[in-house]
Motif scaffolding. Sequence first.
Motif, mmCIF file in Angstrom:
data_model
loop_
_atom_site.group_PDB
_atom_site.id
_atom_site.type_symbol
_atom_site.label_atom_id
_atom_site.label_comp_id
_atom_site.label_asym_id
_atom_site.label_seq_id
_atom_site.Cartn_x
_atom_site.Cartn_y
_atom_site.Cartn_z
ATOM 1 N N LEU A 73 -7.800 2.891 -3.434
ATOM 2 C CA LEU A 73 -6.839 2.893 -1.819
ATOM 3 C C LEU A 73 -8.225 3.910 -1.553
ATOM 4 C CD1 LEU A 73 -3.461 4.006 -2.490
ATOM 5 C CD2 LEU A 73 -3.775 2.423 -1.911
ATOM 6 N N ILE A 74 -9.254 4.713 -2.084
ATOM 7 C CA ILE A 74 -9.879 5.227 -1.045
ATOM 8 C C ILE A 74 -11.602 4.474 -0.622
ATOM 9 C CG2 ILE A 74 -12.029 6.800 -1.068
ATOM 10 C CD1 ILE A 74 -9.754 8.021 -3.608
ATOM 11 N N GLN A 75 -11.614 3.487 -1.868
ATOM 12 C CA GLN A 75 -12.625 2.908 -1.380
ATOM 13 C C GLN A 75 -12.608 2.095 -0.244
ATOM 14 O OE1 GLN A 75 -13.441 -0.708 -1.660
ATOM 15 N NE2 GLN A 75 -10.987 -1.048 -1.978
ATOM 16 N N LYS A 76 -14.273 2.006 0.834
ATOM 17 C CA LYS A 76 -13.339 0.901 2.175
ATOM 18 C C LYS A 76 -13.779 0.222 2.130
ATOM 19 C CE LYS A 76 -12.648 4.989 4.912
ATOM 20 N NZ LYS A 76 -13.442 6.070 5.098
ATOM 21 N N LYS A 77 -14.936 -0.530 1.072
ATOM 22 C CA LYS A 77 -15.775 -1.655 1.352
ATOM 23 C C LYS A 77 -14.633 -3.449 0.488
ATOM 24 C CE LYS A 77 -19.780 0.292 -0.351
ATOM 25 N NZ LYS A 77 -21.270 0.396 -1.126
ATOM 26 N N GLN A 78 -14.016 -3.044 -0.208
ATOM 27 C CA GLN A 78 -13.151 -3.991 -0.768
ATOM 28 C C GLN A 78 -11.172 -4.669 -0.288
ATOM 29 O OE1 GLN A 78 -13.764 -3.915 -4.779
ATOM 30 N NE2 GLN A 78 -16.073 -5.486 -3.936
ATOM 31 N N THR A 79 -11.410 -4.894 1.058
ATOM 32 C CA THR A 79 -10.111 -5.139 1.507
ATOM 33 C C THR A 79 -9.635 -5.277 0.846
ATOM 34 O OG1 THR A 79 -11.170 -5.836 3.894
ATOM 35 C CG2 THR A 79 -8.814 -5.831 3.193
ATOM 36 N N ILE A 80 -9.687 -6.728 -0.333
ATOM 37 C CA ILE A 80 -8.516 -7.227 -1.677
ATOM 38 C C ILE A 80 -7.849 -5.779 -2.348
ATOM 39 C CG2 ILE A 80 -7.555 -8.762 -3.474
ATOM 40 C CD1 ILE A 80 -7.400 -9.832 -0.625
ATOM 41 N N ARG A 81 -8.897 -4.698 -3.062
ATOM 42 C CA ARG A 81 -8.109 -3.769 -3.127
ATOM 43 C C ARG A 81 -7.792 -2.073 -2.050
ATOM 44 N NH1 ARG A 81 -13.687 -2.075 -5.712
ATOM 45 N NH2 ARG A 81 -12.180 0.073 -6.636
ATOM 46 N N ARG A 82 -8.483 -2.734 -1.838
ATOM 47 C CA ARG A 82 -7.723 -1.334 -0.486
ATOM 48 C C ARG A 82 -6.219 -1.936 -0.181
ATOM 49 N NH1 ARG A 82 -9.167 2.484 2.217
ATOM 50 N NH2 ARG A 82 -8.491 2.894 4.318
ATOM 51 N N GLY A 89 -5.848 3.159 -9.342
ATOM 52 C CA GLY A 89 -5.570 2.051 -8.531
ATOM 53 C C GLY A 89 -5.536 3.819 -7.376
ATOM 54 N N SER A 90 -5.688 4.567 -7.285
ATOM 55 C CA SER A 90 -6.072 5.348 -6.977
ATOM 56 C C SER A 90 -7.802 5.677 -5.926
ATOM 57 C CB SER A 90 -6.130 7.209 -6.485
ATOM 58 O OG SER A 90 -4.885 7.156 -6.796
ATOM 59 N N MET A 91 -8.885 5.498 -6.568
ATOM 60 C CA MET A 91 -9.934 4.990 -6.127
ATOM 61 C C MET A 91 -10.109 3.393 -5.535
ATOM 62 S SD MET A 91 -11.508 7.336 -7.266
ATOM 63 C CE MET A 91 -12.897 5.974 -6.759
ATOM 64 N N PHE A 103 -4.199 -4.384 -2.206
ATOM 65 C CA PHE A 103 -3.190 -4.249 -3.198
ATOM 66 C C PHE A 103 -3.707 -3.748 -4.328
ATOM 67 C CE2 PHE A 103 -3.177 -7.751 -0.352
ATOM 68 C CZ PHE A 103 -1.786 -8.410 -0.648
ATOM 69 N N PRO A 104 -3.963 -1.888 -4.758
ATOM 70 C CA PRO A 104 -4.204 -1.045 -6.223
ATOM 71 C C PRO A 104 -4.475 -1.782 -6.806
ATOM 72 C CG PRO A 104 -3.118 -0.304 -4.387
ATOM 73 C CD PRO A 104 -2.603 -1.705 -3.439
ATOM 74 N N LEU A 105 -5.306 -2.168 -7.870
ATOM 75 C CA LEU A 105 -5.419 -2.603 -9.145
ATOM 76 C C LEU A 105 -5.043 -3.703 -9.161
ATOM 77 C CD1 LEU A 105 -2.928 -0.038 -11.231
ATOM 78 C CD2 LEU A 105 -5.185 -0.193 -10.900
ATOM 79 N N LEU A 106 -4.120 -4.735 -8.950
ATOM 80 C CA LEU A 106 -3.723 -6.568 -8.844
ATOM 81 C C LEU A 106 -4.460 -6.730 -7.768
ATOM 82 C CD1 LEU A 106 -0.133 -6.549 -8.245
ATOM 83 C CD2 LEU A 106 -1.231 -6.587 -9.516
ATOM 84 N N ARG A 129 0.944 -1.296 0.040
ATOM 85 C CA ARG A 129 0.008 0.273 0.252
ATOM 86 C C ARG A 129 1.131 1.346 -0.370
ATOM 87 N NH1 ARG A 129 -5.445 1.570 2.110
ATOM 88 N NH2 ARG A 129 -5.515 4.093 2.541
ATOM 89 N N ASN A 130 1.733 1.450 1.216
ATOM 90 C CA ASN A 130 2.566 2.828 0.833
ATOM 91 C C ASN A 130 4.027 2.195 -0.707
ATOM 92 O OD1 ASN A 130 1.699 2.527 3.386
ATOM 93 N ND2 ASN A 130 3.470 1.821 4.738
ATOM 94 N N GLN A 131 4.186 1.043 -1.134
ATOM 95 C CA GLN A 131 4.949 1.299 -2.163
ATOM 96 C C GLN A 131 4.150 2.532 -3.336
ATOM 97 O OE1 GLN A 131 5.737 -2.582 -2.350
ATOM 98 N NE2 GLN A 131 7.561 -2.435 -1.199
ATOM 99 N N PHE A 132 2.768 1.771 -3.327
ATOM 100 C CA PHE A 132 1.870 1.929 -4.762
ATOM 101 C C PHE A 132 1.715 3.691 -4.044
ATOM 102 C CE2 PHE A 132 -2.299 3.526 -6.573
ATOM 103 C CZ PHE A 132 -2.499 2.742 -8.000
ATOM 104 N N ILE A 133 1.766 4.380 -2.798
ATOM 105 C CA ILE A 133 1.525 6.165 -3.012
ATOM 106 C C ILE A 133 2.485 6.638 -2.840
ATOM 107 C CG2 ILE A 133 1.145 7.611 -0.831
ATOM 108 C CD1 ILE A 133 -0.664 5.337 0.744
ATOM 109 N N VAL A 134 3.716 6.277 -3.058
ATOM 110 C CA VAL A 134 5.035 6.445 -3.074
ATOM 111 C C VAL A 134 5.268 7.216 -4.713
ATOM 112 C CG1 VAL A 134 7.470 6.550 -2.755
ATOM 113 C CG2 VAL A 134 5.528 6.177 -1.293
ATOM 114 N N LEU A 135 4.527 5.050 -4.967
ATOM 115 C CA LEU A 135 4.501 5.641 -7.354
ATOM 116 C C LEU A 135 3.992 6.207 -7.839
ATOM 117 C CD1 LEU A 135 5.826 3.825 -9.043
ATOM 118 C CD2 LEU A 135 4.641 2.372 -8.915
ATOM 119 N N SER A 136 2.273 6.120 -6.851
ATOM 120 C CA SER A 136 1.440 6.957 -7.646
ATOM 121 C C SER A 136 2.289 8.886 -7.632
ATOM 122 C CB SER A 136 -0.257 6.570 -6.384
ATOM 123 O OG SER A 136 -0.400 5.998 -7.035
#
Length: 527
Positions: free
Chosen positions: A45-54, A41-43, A56-59, A2-9
Amino acid sequence: MRNQFIVLSTITVLAILAAAFFLTPWALLAFIIVGPLVFFGSMDLIQKKQTIRRNFPLLGAGRYWMEKLRPKIYQYFVESEIDGTPINRMFRSIIYQRAKSDLDTLPFGTKMEVYRAGYEWVNHSMSPLNSKSLNQDPRITVGGPDCIKPYDASILNISAMSYGALSKNAVLSLNLGAKMGGFAHNTGEGSISPYHEEPKGDLIWQIGTGYFGCRTLEGGFDEELFQKRSNSDQVKMIEIKISQGAKPAHGGILPAAKNNEEIASIRNVKPHTEVVSPPYHTAFSGPEGLISFIKKLRDLSGGKPIGFKLCLGQKSEFITLCKEMIKTGVKPDFITVDGGEGGTGAAPLEFSNSVGMPLREGLAFVYDALVGYNLKEDIKIFASGKIFTAFHIFRALSLGADACYTARGVMIALGCIQALECNNNNCPTGITTHKPHLVQGLVVSDKSKRVANFHKDTVEALVELLAATGLDKLSKINRTHINRRLNMTQIKRYDEIYPEVQPGEFLKDNYPAGMELHVKEADAYFG
């Protein structure tokens, strides 16, 4: 992750902005390729309904895409000819072939496991008949002694499916196919729509617990409306729906959003309101109430055949109904037995999987009860529940049916690909959807021919099976003609699994083993 994706974004966005500032071609390329990935990917991160997406963004989104595609992948790439569900590829293929009048023979032998428990077959004769010498359009006459307008029904008819559950083009195709092939089309409990009436095919009008088409605005039964609509020449029989196999003893809800002006007019309800179909009838209750209602509908319809449909539940209740027929002398003209394996556009899992007796057991019991109480002579039995081939019809007739219905069979003939989207208005073949761009793909002039072809070829195959047994009439089929493998070394005929009952046997209190308890429970009803 999660942190890596934020930095990359963050780095990517800054890089795009910097490149855009200098107006280089690479800026546009970066924006087109990387921008959407960053956005989605940012979406995640923001959504709170699905843990897997939150986490592991995109993947993580890939997991949900694979889950959605799983049934399609299984159907097209994994399942064999005989292990697919709800309807296996072997049966889907034969329906498609007959609907298109394609070659429907099988090369290189059976794919069935003939030594596996459950395998069934027909006992043929050493002296078969020429099938061409037999009646190619076998029919039955429905109508007891109190019926003024009996109906000659085909051995195979279209089962109950409402306009609403099906699209207008699907209903038009089914009814035009019925008109072309000379068989009947059950309206389903949604009543008679203009799309049933336009082709002028024979109709069996089903009256459900919502009394659609003959309903007061408060939800009660309207005698005047029923009388007016039932006297249409197109309506050949009337069927009271007590229960259906896919969800017996369960009502339905027509949401306000789906209850548009057209649907409201057809069903005689107030538009843009939620309409509830209760799990029980309000116009009558109990066996005596049902018998009285049958007589009322027969009188109001001018003497047309009146019957009822049920998925068998408590056997004692059906025995009580038989006793009420004897007591009053009033009998239905037909009974439709639906199996617990029956289909529907939408049903709760528990009801679809675990409520209601399967067709074979229910059908055998209903036939035996009618014969045992000397009622069968005046009452025809229709069987419904995964009827796809001539063997399925033959098997149902051996257990006591006089004719059969098919619903999913004609849906596949229309082009259904078993996409399993019936309950969400996204049917890709235009059959169970009302989205105009999907419905328009279903061409009535073509699909109606397919429905008629499927019926014709299936009935012809049934006549060939009949000839193979050495019999000249379908009425001569009985339980001795079907074998069932119980295990590797044990085989029984149907008359051993479902012992035959002699006419009037139950009137002498001569019941088969295990039946006494049900009769005792039925007797308690009469005090």
